[in-house]
Design an enzyme around this catalytic site. Structure first.
Site, mmCIF file in Angstrom:
data_model
loop_
_atom_site.group_PDB
_atom_site.id
_atom_site.type_symbol
_atom_site.label_atom_id
_atom_site.label_comp_id
_atom_site.label_asym_id
_atom_site.label_seq_id
_atom_site.Cartn_x
_atom_site.Cartn_y
_atom_site.Cartn_z
ATOM 1 N N SER A 130 19.639 -26.412 5.435
ATOM 2 C CA SER A 130 18.195 -26.323 5.215
ATOM 3 C C SER A 130 17.420 -26.687 6.467
ATOM 4 C CB SER A 130 17.790 -27.274 4.078
ATOM 5 O OG SER A 130 16.391 -27.452 4.016
ATOM 6 N N TYR A 161 17.178 -35.473 1.031
ATOM 7 C CA TYR A 161 17.696 -34.107 1.041
ATOM 8 C C TYR A 161 18.095 -33.638 2.440
ATOM 9 C CZ TYR A 161 17.687 -29.026 0.341
ATOM 10 O OH TYR A 161 18.024 -27.687 0.312
ATOM 11 N N LYS A 165 21.938 -32.670 4.040
ATOM 12 C CA LYS A 165 22.245 -31.382 4.644
ATOM 13 C C LYS A 165 22.788 -31.550 6.060
ATOM 14 C CE LYS A 165 21.149 -28.470 1.378
ATOM 15 N NZ LYS A 165 22.189 -27.632 0.735
ATOM 16 N N ASN A 190 12.848 -22.032 3.264
ATOM 17 C CA ASN A 190 11.994 -21.725 2.106
ATOM 18 C C ASN A 190 12.231 -20.332 1.523
ATOM 19 O OD1 ASN A 190 10.378 -24.203 2.093
ATOM 20 N ND2 ASN A 190 9.549 -23.463 4.018
ATOM 21 N N GLU A 203 9.888 -26.036 -8.587
ATOM 22 C CA GLU A 203 9.453 -24.805 -7.931
ATOM 23 C C GLU A 203 8.928 -25.078 -6.522
ATOM 24 O OE1 GLU A 203 5.947 -26.187 -10.510
ATOM 25 O OE2 GLU A 203 8.142 -26.247 -10.533
ATOM 26 N N LYS A 204 9.079 -24.079 -5.658
ATOM 27 C CA LYS A 204 8.548 -24.167 -4.302
ATOM 28 C C LYS A 204 7.185 -23.488 -4.230
ATOM 29 C CE LYS A 204 13.016 -24.667 -2.057
ATOM 30 N NZ LYS A 204 13.922 -24.211 -0.983
ATOM 31 N N LYS A 212 0.058 -20.606 -10.588
ATOM 32 C CA LYS A 212 -1.300 -21.158 -10.728
ATOM 33 C C LYS A 212 -2.358 -20.052 -10.710
ATOM 34 C CE LYS A 212 -0.378 -25.769 -8.807
ATOM 35 N NZ LYS A 212 -0.728 -26.749 -7.750
#
Length: 342
Positions: A130, A161, A165, A190, A203-204, A212
């Site tokens: 990542s 996180y 990684k 992403n 969710e990203k 939204k």
């Protein structure tokens, strides 16, 4: 420069292809892609019950197993030629900032998969890293200089996180150096697209903004709340580009960490602009400065992947968001129709 090797996959029956994390967003898309390429022997593994997988294919060997355990990994790699390790406990910024220990525990998955793959004689091993591995001090300005691979050191990764990684990248390197394993890895920037999480906290940003905007449009309120001041910047890679890059890198000779991401930098406000355009609405914006925001700016420098493969992710954000928005719109409308019919 290596040629593009998209489609150079195992379809001749020389061994099983394991997709670890197959019940997740990227894993589900990868299984679909492998099937479309004619790969006959696919083993899909995820710890979630099959009923909770994002995509499930009945003509694939689907297994529910927790790959944080060594025994489960040994069973998963039996007879396997290629491993795609996409398994991790993760989500968007709202999740990884509040579940650091859970994110760190994913180190057990990659460590045990590497050990099992080494002992089973697996031919090729891909690890999904990542962009969260990058030094935070290089990401303090929304007008960020695109991150090159060497910017991960000196290390100051995203707490939790990102450190997991980065450590797992080193594990792949040392298993290659010490045991001769064919390990390949990419730093994802992403990834988004249809069949992904769009609600619930994991969710990203692209999916969250799409949801939204859709909810604002359907409700008639025409307002949206944005995390942070909206000026923080990112790049977002569409799922098809991600899969093409993963397969190209696994089949190639380059073995060091490499960026896999779009270099189309956008602010969160700009992301909202694009989705509003797709939806055909204009919303009043409010900003929550107390919400998780992550770094101020992050973008992918694609110089290396272009030199190695002759290619870099090129699906525009506008194109990818169009497909993502309409998929999420259909999911939300379908769920509402189902609820109304009950």
């Amino acid at each position: 420069m290596e040629p593009s090797i998209e489609g150079k996959v195992r379809s001749e029956g020389r061994g099983v292809v394991l997709v670890a994390g197959a019940g997740g967003f990227i894993g589900g898309h990868l299984v679909a892609r492998l099937q479309a390429q004619g790969v006959a022997n696919i083993r899909a593994v995820d710890r979630k019950p099959l009923s909770e997988w994002y995509q499930l294919f009945p003509d694939v060997e689907n297994r529910q197993a927790d790959l944080s355990g060594l025994d489960a990994c040994k069973a998963a790699v039996a007879g396997v030629a290629d491993v795609y390790n996409l398994a991790a406990d993760m989500g968007g910024m709202g999740f990884i900032e509040s579940h650091k220990a859970e994110c760190m525990l994913s180190v057990l998955i990659n460590t045990h998969l590497l050990m099992a793959a080494r002992d089973a004689g697996v031919e090729r091993f891909f690890y999904a890293s990542s962009a969260c591995v990058y030094n935070g001090d290089k990401q303090t300005d929304p007008k960020v200089t695109a991150l090159r691979e060497e910017d991960a050191y000196p290390a100051l990764a995203e707490d939790g996180y990102g450190w997991e990684k980065l450590f797992s990248e080193r594990m792949c390197r040392h298993f290659r150096e010490d045991f001769g394993m064919h390990t390949r890895l990419a730093r994802f920037h992403n990834v988004y697209g249809p069949w992904g999480t769009y609600e619930g906290g994991r969710e990203k940003a692209p999916a969250a903004i799409c949801r939204k905007v859709i909810e604002a449009k359907l409700s008639g309120r025409h307002e949206i709340n944005i995390w942070g001041d909206g000026e923080q910047t990112r790049s977002f890679m569409y799922i098809d580009d991600c899969l093409k890059g993963v397969q190209t890198l696994l089949a190639g000779k380059f073995h060091d960490p490499i960026n896999l991401g779009s270099d189309q930098l956008v602010s969160i406000n700009g992301l909202v602009d694009i989705v509003e355009g797709i939806a055909g609405v204009k919303l009043r914006r409010s900003y929550d400065l107390t919400a998780p925001q992550g770094v101020r700016g992050r973008n992918s420098d694609n110089t290396l992947i272009k030199a190695v493969t002759g290619w870099a992710p090129d699906i525009t954000l506008e194109t990818g968001l169009e497909a993502t928005y309409h998929w999420i719109y259909d999911q939300i409308c379908g769920a509402r129709a189902g609820a109304a019919a009950e």
